[in-house]
Design a protein around this motif. Structure first.
Motif, mmCIF file in Angstrom:
data_model
loop_
_atom_site.group_PDB
_atom_site.id
_atom_site.type_symbol
_atom_site.label_atom_id
_atom_site.label_comp_id
_atom_site.label_asym_id
_atom_site.label_seq_id
_atom_site.Cartn_x
_atom_site.Cartn_y
_atom_site.Cartn_z
ATOM 1 N N UNK A 86 76.479 -43.431 -11.956
ATOM 2 C CA UNK A 86 76.750 -42.011 -12.116
ATOM 3 C C UNK A 86 75.976 -41.416 -13.275
ATOM 4 N N UNK A 87 75.702 -40.109 -13.167
ATOM 5 C CA UNK A 87 74.995 -39.378 -14.217
ATOM 6 C C UNK A 87 75.739 -38.071 -14.468
ATOM 7 N N UNK A 88 76.077 -37.822 -15.720
ATOM 8 C CA UNK A 88 76.734 -36.571 -16.094
ATOM 9 C C UNK A 88 75.969 -35.910 -17.228
ATOM 10 N N UNK A 89 75.784 -34.607 -17.117
ATOM 11 C CA UNK A 89 75.127 -33.844 -18.182
ATOM 12 C C UNK A 89 76.186 -33.305 -19.130
ATOM 13 N N UNK A 90 75.932 -33.452 -20.419
ATOM 14 C CA UNK A 90 76.870 -32.994 -21.440
ATOM 15 C C UNK A 90 76.174 -32.027 -22.377
ATOM 16 N N UNK A 91 76.786 -30.873 -22.594
ATOM 17 C CA UNK A 91 76.225 -29.907 -23.525
ATOM 18 C C UNK A 91 76.870 -30.051 -24.887
ATOM 19 N N UNK A 92 77.721 -29.086 -25.237
ATOM 20 C CA UNK A 92 78.398 -29.105 -26.537
ATOM 21 C C UNK A 92 79.717 -29.880 -26.474
ATOM 22 N N UNK A 93 80.022 -30.463 -25.322
ATOM 23 C CA UNK A 93 81.249 -31.249 -25.197
ATOM 24 C C UNK A 93 82.500 -30.412 -25.186
ATOM 25 N N UNK A 94 82.423 -29.203 -24.611
ATOM 26 C CA UNK A 94 83.563 -28.296 -24.645
ATOM 27 C C UNK A 94 84.354 -28.301 -23.338
ATOM 28 N N UNK A 95 84.147 -29.305 -22.500
ATOM 29 C CA UNK A 95 84.954 -29.441 -21.283
ATOM 30 C C UNK A 95 86.402 -29.711 -21.672
ATOM 31 N N UNK A 96 87.292 -29.531 -20.707
ATOM 32 C CA UNK A 96 88.721 -29.644 -21.002
ATOM 33 C C UNK A 96 89.331 -30.923 -20.454
ATOM 34 N N UNK A 97 88.881 -31.335 -19.272
ATOM 35 C CA UNK A 97 89.509 -32.477 -18.596
ATOM 36 C C UNK A 97 88.522 -33.583 -18.242
ATOM 37 N N UNK A 98 87.555 -33.824 -19.116
ATOM 38 C CA UNK A 98 86.627 -34.918 -18.894
ATOM 39 C C UNK A 98 85.583 -34.654 -17.835
ATOM 40 N N UNK A 99 85.297 -33.375 -17.545
ATOM 41 C CA UNK A 99 84.354 -33.049 -16.474
ATOM 42 C C UNK A 99 82.943 -33.548 -16.756
ATOM 43 N N UNK A 100 82.576 -33.696 -18.031
ATOM 44 C CA UNK A 100 81.220 -34.120 -18.374
ATOM 45 C C UNK A 100 81.146 -35.605 -18.717
ATOM 46 N N UNK A 101 82.186 -36.348 -18.374
ATOM 47 C CA UNK A 101 82.210 -37.779 -18.682
ATOM 48 C C UNK A 101 81.896 -38.608 -17.441
ATOM 49 N N UNK A 102 81.506 -39.839 -17.675
ATOM 50 C CA UNK A 102 81.401 -40.818 -16.604
ATOM 51 C C UNK A 102 81.663 -42.197 -17.198
ATOM 52 N N UNK A 103 82.523 -42.935 -16.561
ATOM 53 C CA UNK A 103 82.822 -44.278 -17.050
ATOM 54 C C UNK A 103 81.979 -45.340 -16.393
ATOM 55 N N UNK A 104 81.140 -44.924 -15.439
ATOM 56 C CA UNK A 104 80.345 -45.897 -14.686
ATOM 57 C C UNK A 104 78.885 -45.477 -14.618
ATOM 58 N N UNK A 105 78.365 -44.980 -15.720
ATOM 59 C CA UNK A 105 76.987 -44.536 -15.658
ATOM 60 C C UNK A 105 76.450 -44.075 -16.987
ATOM 61 N N UNK A 106 75.645 -43.019 -16.952
ATOM 62 C CA UNK A 106 74.919 -42.536 -18.118
ATOM 63 C C UNK A 106 75.252 -41.069 -18.347
ATOM 64 N N UNK A 107 75.552 -40.724 -19.583
ATOM 65 C CA UNK A 107 75.715 -39.328 -19.986
ATOM 66 C C UNK A 107 74.393 -38.845 -20.571
ATOM 67 N N UNK A 108 73.912 -37.709 -20.086
ATOM 68 C CA UNK A 108 72.711 -37.097 -20.653
ATOM 69 C C UNK A 108 73.149 -36.089 -21.701
#
Length: 524
Positions: A86-108
């Motif tokens: 999985x790949x998730x894009x993360x900006x300023x980390x202001x999501x509320x419920x982990x929308x920009x997270x991934x436990x099985x991949x890479x965070x950009x």
């Protein structure tokens, strides 16, 4: 044949599970990237939580891209591999419920490091700015103001990434007139779930363009956005007035947002409001404006009633400062607020837009910013907004809450139905945002458990009364719930997913589609 396929799939899944901790670096050779792919524990931990503070997930690695090509290479390496991650894009980390997270991949990590971000490029003639997807709106504002220009539509908080807000909608008190931020985007550069770097707009790759706008990150990672600009005002007349009658409050809000249909009519440039069920929240983290010790406010609260605050603003230039008094006075005469409750201030345009950040700094100094935020944001049809007043503001909430409650209307005509975001099926709908903070201060009504239970009570109330609300910044845990959320748009949304991210690589934290690497073989 089917048995052989299932066996092969199970073996592949086992390989993925066993090799989960190492294969991103195996697939991506060091020469493939201009940026940096890190598996350092401190980097991994830094992207494993967000502003909501409600969940956590540690990725296998973090990519700090040097360009949009790095983003494309990473996604393509997953798409073309037998070992999908999985790949998730993360900006300023202001999501509320982990929308920009991934436990099985890479965070950009799209924001917070300048190497990847080309400077904003402003076209004065065509009135737009091209910006990196991880650029923060505060930096976009600073860059465009050098040319006397500014984006038309905002969010209340400017320390959010361009790609993050465009993936949702991006709303504030200007949305009634200019529409949400997604209605003010001319063009996007997007990395799809196939690892393709695509430019899209109304004129090219239109389906992808509308899919990504409000698409919750499901169809592509925004690496560049072309944002519409207007001439920036210099000053703002910022006004608050109070109501004790909910009908008068909403009628005035709806009247003010109707004025956009009259091009020559005087109008405010910003219309919001909030509910005061607790006197201590007259001043809140959004802004510090007037004193709760004011005798008018104290007398209004003496009988324990709920108050409603209309928050409005008029932009102007120093050259027409003399006319602003007359214009504001003429508009205020048409409203039915409680006489004597006007609170007014004039300030620079930048200070008005950046008002929440000033309060943030004060809360950070008291260690009250980085706490759990069990927020609930609802789009409510105009025809049912009074139900929330009776059942929620004067019912479920009691006389105490732990954060501001925003309420303001928007015109559906300013939203493009071809975009992915869903709104109530009425010409006017309201945002009702419960922006609470959970505190460990001995008060049960401010605990995370209490507030999360209260959110569920509010949602059940809406369901029991058949109030057709839609969540903004939505969060659901089952696909059935997502299907109900999207309603008639679900078929289009799922078809777009199959077209632009067929292996379900992107934005797994939204939990809309089952990740390809986490499919249950027994369910095939």
């Amino acid at each position: 044949m089917v048995t052989k396929f299932l066996l092969t799939f199970a073996i592949c899944r086992l390989i993925v599970t066993v090799g989960l901790a190492v294969y991103p670096t195996e697939i991506l050779r060091s020469g493939d990237l201009e940026g940096h792919l890190s598996m350092d524990p401190s980097d991994v931990v830094s992207v494993s939580r967000d502003f909501g503070g409600l969940s956590s997930a540690e990725p296998m690695a973090v990519l700090y891209p040097a360009s949009s090509r790095d983003v494309a290479r990473l996604v393509r390496s997953s798409y073309e591999s037998a070992r999908v991650f999985g790949v998730s894009a993360r900006g300023h980390g202001h999501s509320i419920n982990g929308q920009a997270m991934t436990g099985n991949g890479v965070v950009i990590q799209m924001s917070g490091h300048r190497k990847a971000a080309p400077p904003p490029r402003v076209s004065e003639r065509l009135m737009y700015v091209d910006v990196w997807g991880g650029e923060l709106w505060i930096d976009v504002l600073r860059s465009t103001l050098e040319y006397g220009l500014a984006p038309k539509s905002w969010t209340d908080y400017l320390y959010l990434s361009v790609g993050g807000t465009i993936s949702n909608a991006g709303i504030s008190g200007q949305a009634f007139n200019h529409g949400p931020q997604i209605s003010n985007v001319h063009e996007l550069e997007v990395v799809t779930g196939k690892g393709e770097l695509v430019t899209c707009s109304e004129d090219q790759n239109r389906e992808l363009y509308h899919a990504v706008l409000g698409g919750l990150g499901q169809f592509g990672i925004i690496t560049r956005a072309r944002i519409a600009l207007e001439r920036a005002p210099q000053k703002v007349r910022w006004i608050r007035v109070l109501y004790s009658n909910f009908s008068a409050f909403t009628e005035d809000q709806e009247f003010l947002i109707s004025l956009h249909r009259q091009p020559e009519a005087l109008k405010f440039d910003y219309v919001e409001g909030f509910v005061i069920v607790d006197e201590g929240l007259i001043n809140n983290w959004r802004s510090s404006f007037f004193s709760p010790r004011n005798p008018v406010i104290s007398s209004l609260h003496a009988d324990g009633g709920v108050l409603y605050c209309l928050e409005i603003a008029k932009n102007y230039h120093q050259s027409n400062a003399l006319a602003i008094d007359q214009e504001v006075e003429a508009l205020l005469k048409k409203l039915k607020y409680i006489p004597g409750t006007e609170f007014t201030t004039d300030l620079p345009y930048v200070d008005f837009l950046d008002r929440v950040h000033k309060a943030e700094l004060k809360l950070r100094a008291k260690n009250l910013w980085d706490v759990p935020h069990p927020w609930l944001n609802l789009f409510v049809p105009k025809s049912r907004i009074a139900d929330l007043d009776e059942g929620v503001f004067k019912g479920i909430l009691g006389n105490k809450t732990s954060g501001p409650i925003l309420i303001y209307p928007m015109n559906k005509s300013k939203w493009d139905e071809r975009n992915s975001v869903v709104t109530p099926n009425e010409s006017v709908f309201y945002l009702v945002a419960f922006l609470r903070s959970a505190l460990d201060n001995g008060d049960e009504t401010q605990t995370l458990k209490f507030l999360e239970n209260q959110n569920q009570q509010i949602l059940r109330f809406c369901e029991d009364r058949d109030i057709q609300v839609k969540q903004y910044l939505p969060h659901y845990t089952t696909q059935q719930e997502w299907m109900r959320h999207f309603g008639d748009k679900w078929e289009l949304f799922s078809r777009r997913k199959m077209e632009f991210d067929p292996r379900n690589i992107l934005a797994n934290g939204q939990a809309i589609f089952k990740p390809y690497f986490d499919l249950d073989v027994a369910s095939l």
